[in-house]
Design a protein around this motif. Structure first.
Motif, mmCIF file in Angstrom:
data_model
loop_
_atom_site.group_PDB
_atom_site.id
_atom_site.type_symbol
_atom_site.label_atom_id
_atom_site.label_comp_id
_atom_site.label_asym_id
_atom_site.label_seq_id
_atom_site.Cartn_x
_atom_site.Cartn_y
_atom_site.Cartn_z
ATOM 1 N N GLU A 19 -18.826 9.724 78.934
ATOM 2 C CA GLU A 19 -20.202 9.566 79.410
ATOM 3 C C GLU A 19 -20.869 10.918 79.625
ATOM 4 O O GLU A 19 -22.013 11.125 79.200
ATOM 5 C CB GLU A 19 -20.208 8.776 80.721
ATOM 6 N N VAL A 20 -20.182 11.836 80.275
ATOM 7 C CA VAL A 20 -20.775 13.144 80.559
ATOM 8 C C VAL A 20 -20.999 13.926 79.261
ATOM 9 O O VAL A 20 -22.034 14.576 79.083
ATOM 10 C CB VAL A 20 -19.879 13.940 81.530
ATOM 11 N N ALA A 21 -20.043 13.842 78.326
ATOM 12 C CA ALA A 21 -20.203 14.518 77.041
ATOM 13 C C ALA A 21 -21.400 13.955 76.274
ATOM 14 O O ALA A 21 -22.172 14.709 75.653
ATOM 15 C CB ALA A 21 -18.926 14.368 76.216
ATOM 16 N N LYS A 22 -21.565 12.644 76.302
ATOM 17 C CA LYS A 22 -22.702 12.011 75.624
ATOM 18 C C LYS A 22 -24.023 12.508 76.199
ATOM 19 O O LYS A 22 -24.962 12.803 75.457
ATOM 20 C CB LYS A 22 -22.606 10.487 75.763
ATOM 21 N N GLN A 23 -24.084 12.614 77.541
ATOM 22 C CA GLN A 23 -25.316 13.100 78.163
ATOM 23 C C GLN A 23 -25.598 14.553 77.791
ATOM 24 O O GLN A 23 -26.754 14.940 77.579
ATOM 25 C CB GLN A 23 -25.242 12.938 79.679
ATOM 26 N N CYS A 24 -24.555 15.365 77.710
ATOM 27 C CA CYS A 24 -24.738 16.768 77.313
ATOM 28 C C CYS A 24 -25.221 16.867 75.870
ATOM 29 O O CYS A 24 -26.106 17.672 75.543
ATOM 30 C CB CYS A 24 -23.423 17.533 77.473
ATOM 31 N N ASP A 25 -24.635 16.051 74.995
ATOM 32 C CA ASP A 25 -25.047 16.046 73.589
ATOM 33 C C ASP A 25 -26.496 15.592 73.436
ATOM 34 O O ASP A 25 -27.243 16.120 72.598
ATOM 35 C CB ASP A 25 -24.131 15.127 72.777
ATOM 36 N N THR A 26 -26.899 14.631 74.252
ATOM 37 C CA THR A 26 -28.258 14.085 74.162
ATOM 38 C C THR A 26 -29.309 15.150 74.415
ATOM 39 O O THR A 26 -30.363 15.175 73.753
ATOM 40 C CB THR A 26 -28.430 12.925 75.161
ATOM 41 N N ILE A 27 -29.045 16.044 75.372
ATOM 42 C CA ILE A 27 -30.042 17.076 75.689
ATOM 43 C C ILE A 27 -29.763 18.391 74.957
ATOM 44 O O ILE A 27 -30.519 19.356 75.105
ATOM 45 C CB ILE A 27 -30.142 17.318 77.211
ATOM 46 N N GLY A 28 -28.693 18.426 74.172
ATOM 47 C CA GLY A 28 -28.437 19.555 73.291
ATOM 48 C C GLY A 28 -28.073 20.867 73.963
ATOM 49 O O GLY A 28 -28.516 21.934 73.542
ATOM 50 N N ASP A 90 -12.512 10.186 89.878
ATOM 51 C CA ASP A 90 -12.809 8.777 90.140
ATOM 52 C C ASP A 90 -14.283 8.546 90.465
ATOM 53 O O ASP A 90 -14.640 7.646 91.225
ATOM 54 C CB ASP A 90 -11.928 8.229 91.261
ATOM 55 N N THR A 91 -15.150 9.387 89.873
ATOM 56 C CA THR A 91 -16.588 9.202 90.023
ATOM 57 C C THR A 91 -17.199 8.885 88.666
ATOM 58 O O THR A 91 -16.548 9.027 87.625
ATOM 59 C CB THR A 91 -17.268 10.459 90.605
ATOM 60 N N PHE A 92 -18.475 8.477 88.699
ATOM 61 C CA PHE A 92 -19.186 8.164 87.451
ATOM 62 C C PHE A 92 -20.676 8.313 87.711
ATOM 63 O O PHE A 92 -21.181 7.858 88.750
ATOM 64 C CB PHE A 92 -18.878 6.732 86.996
ATOM 65 N N PRO A 93 -21.407 8.979 86.802
ATOM 66 C CA PRO A 93 -22.851 9.185 87.022
ATOM 67 C C PRO A 93 -23.590 7.875 87.261
ATOM 68 O O PRO A 93 -23.379 6.891 86.550
ATOM 69 C CB PRO A 93 -23.307 9.852 85.719
ATOM 70 N N ALA A 94 -24.468 7.897 88.246
ATOM 71 C CA ALA A 94 -25.246 6.699 88.567
ATOM 72 C C ALA A 94 -26.417 6.513 87.604
ATOM 73 O O ALA A 94 -26.955 5.416 87.483
ATOM 74 C CB ALA A 94 -25.767 6.777 89.998
ATOM 75 N N GLN A 95 -26.814 7.598 86.898
ATOM 76 C CA GLN A 95 -27.965 7.532 86.000
ATOM 77 C C GLN A 95 -27.632 8.194 84.668
ATOM 78 O O GLN A 95 -26.782 9.095 84.602
ATOM 79 C CB GLN A 95 -29.174 8.216 86.645
ATOM 80 N N ASN A 96 -28.346 7.768 83.621
ATOM 81 C CA ASN A 96 -28.061 8.329 82.299
ATOM 82 C C ASN A 96 -28.743 9.676 82.059
ATOM 83 O O ASN A 96 -28.590 10.261 80.991
ATOM 84 C CB ASN A 96 -28.440 7.336 81.190
ATOM 85 N N ASN A 97 -29.487 10.161 83.062
ATOM 86 C CA ASN A 97 -30.067 11.515 82.975
ATOM 87 C C ASN A 97 -29.441 12.433 84.021
ATOM 88 O O ASN A 97 -30.058 13.393 84.481
ATOM 89 C CB ASN A 97 -31.588 11.471 83.137
ATOM 90 N N PHE A 98 -28.211 12.129 84.389
ATOM 91 C CA PHE A 98 -27.476 12.866 85.412
ATOM 92 C C PHE A 98 -27.382 14.358 85.069
ATOM 93 O O PHE A 98 -27.717 15.226 85.886
ATOM 94 C CB PHE A 98 -26.075 12.242 85.544
ATOM 95 N N ILE A 99 -26.929 14.663 83.869
ATOM 96 C CA ILE A 99 -26.792 16.066 83.457
ATOM 97 C C ILE A 99 -28.157 16.724 83.334
ATOM 98 O O ILE A 99 -28.348 17.875 83.774
ATOM 99 C CB ILE A 99 -26.023 16.168 82.125
#
Length: 287
Positions: A19-28, A90-99
């Motif tokens: 999830e975190v990698a996907k968010q980083c890739d999304t914003i480049g 054991d955490t997970f971003p609450a939003q898809n724009n976390f990063i």
């Protein structure tokens, strides 16, 4: 740009990394995700090994248990970017724009440190996990923690976690105490992660006792200011009133009754506070 550090122990961290990698890739942005298991003997590490197949992601495993603080310190030393994001496994971003929220803010930061907060799901858990969930919702959501923290690498390397703390508990308090003493500002923003891994009430209560033993060590070693811990502040007051022995006596005589409440589906946080203070007094009386 951003090195994301995830200390791991007996947990499948692959979904969080993806999830975190996907968010980083999304914003480049330029990023890396470094995960390090602290010598847990777990089948979860078979799944975690798949992290090494993901671009910009690495999974390591310590040969011996180092403790959470030293584990994070080692990850920070491996990091290649100027900014660190520390996430518990054991955490997970609450939003898809976390990063993105963090990236938008850190471009204007100098010596400030960001804490995004932690939240719990609204759905009540199994009755055996109620104390952890209830305490987390009422207390941890308002606390300052290092489970979702952004800090510049050079600041962290200069003021790392205290490696003399090898057991569970209060390493965050000690870490922030040092930062505040050196005039760093910790800014809280609304960018939370969910805390997902709920221990049973019995396990959480046992970890609380271990944490209080750690707090005695920190107190005796002058590693934290008494003003930064309500337990120590209350203990100091009881000490002035010469009530430590009496408080320890009350704790011993009422411990089983309080534990019965704390392990129920209607735990009292007031009793939990008294329990922690009484246990601390009992430890100090015995030391």
């Amino acid at each position: 740009m951003l090195s994301i550090l995830i200390p791991v122990f007996n947990y499948n961290v692959l979904p969080l990394v993806k999830e975190v990698a996907k968010q980083c890739d999304t914003i480049g942005i330029n990023f890396e995700i470094l995960c390090q298991d602290d010598a847990s003997d777990s089948h979860q590490n078979t799944l975690n090994a798949e992290i090494n197949l993901l671009p910009n992601c690495s999974f390591f495993k310590n040969e011996t248990n180092l403790g959470r603080g030293k584990n994070i310190n080692l990850l920070a030393q491996k990091a290649i970017y100027d900014w660190l994001l520390i996430l518990d496994c054991d955490t997970f971003p609450a939003q898809n724009n976390f990063i993105k929220k963090y990236i938008d803010i850190i471009s204007d930061l100098k010596n400030n440190i960001l804490f995004g907060g932690i939240i719990y799901e609204n759905k009540k858990p199994h009755k055996e996990q109620f104390l952890r969930w209830f305490y987390g919702n009422k207390r941890e959501t308002h606390s300052l923690l290092t489970s979702n923290l952004v800090v510049k690498k050079d600041i962290f390397i200069q003021f790392p976690f205290d490696e003399s703390i090898t057991r569970y508990g209060y390493e965050d308090l000690c870490f922030f105490s040092v930062l505040k003493a050196n005039h760093f500002k910790i800014l809280r923003i609304e960018n939370p992660t969910f805390h997902l891994n709920l221990e049973t009430s019995k396990v959480f209560l046992n970890k609380t006792r271990i944490a209080l033993e750690n707090l005695v060590f920190l107190y005796d070693s002058d590693k934290i200011l008494k003003e930064e811990s309500k337990i120590i502040t209350s203990f100091e007051l009881l000490k002035k009133l010469r009530l430590i022995s009496f408080s320890a006596y009350l704790f011993k005589n009422n411990r089983s009754k309080i534990e019965k409440n704390l392990l129920s589906q209607k735990p009292s946080l007031f009793l939990f506070d008294l329990y922690k203070l009484g246990y601390f007094c009992n430890l100090k009386k015995s030391s």
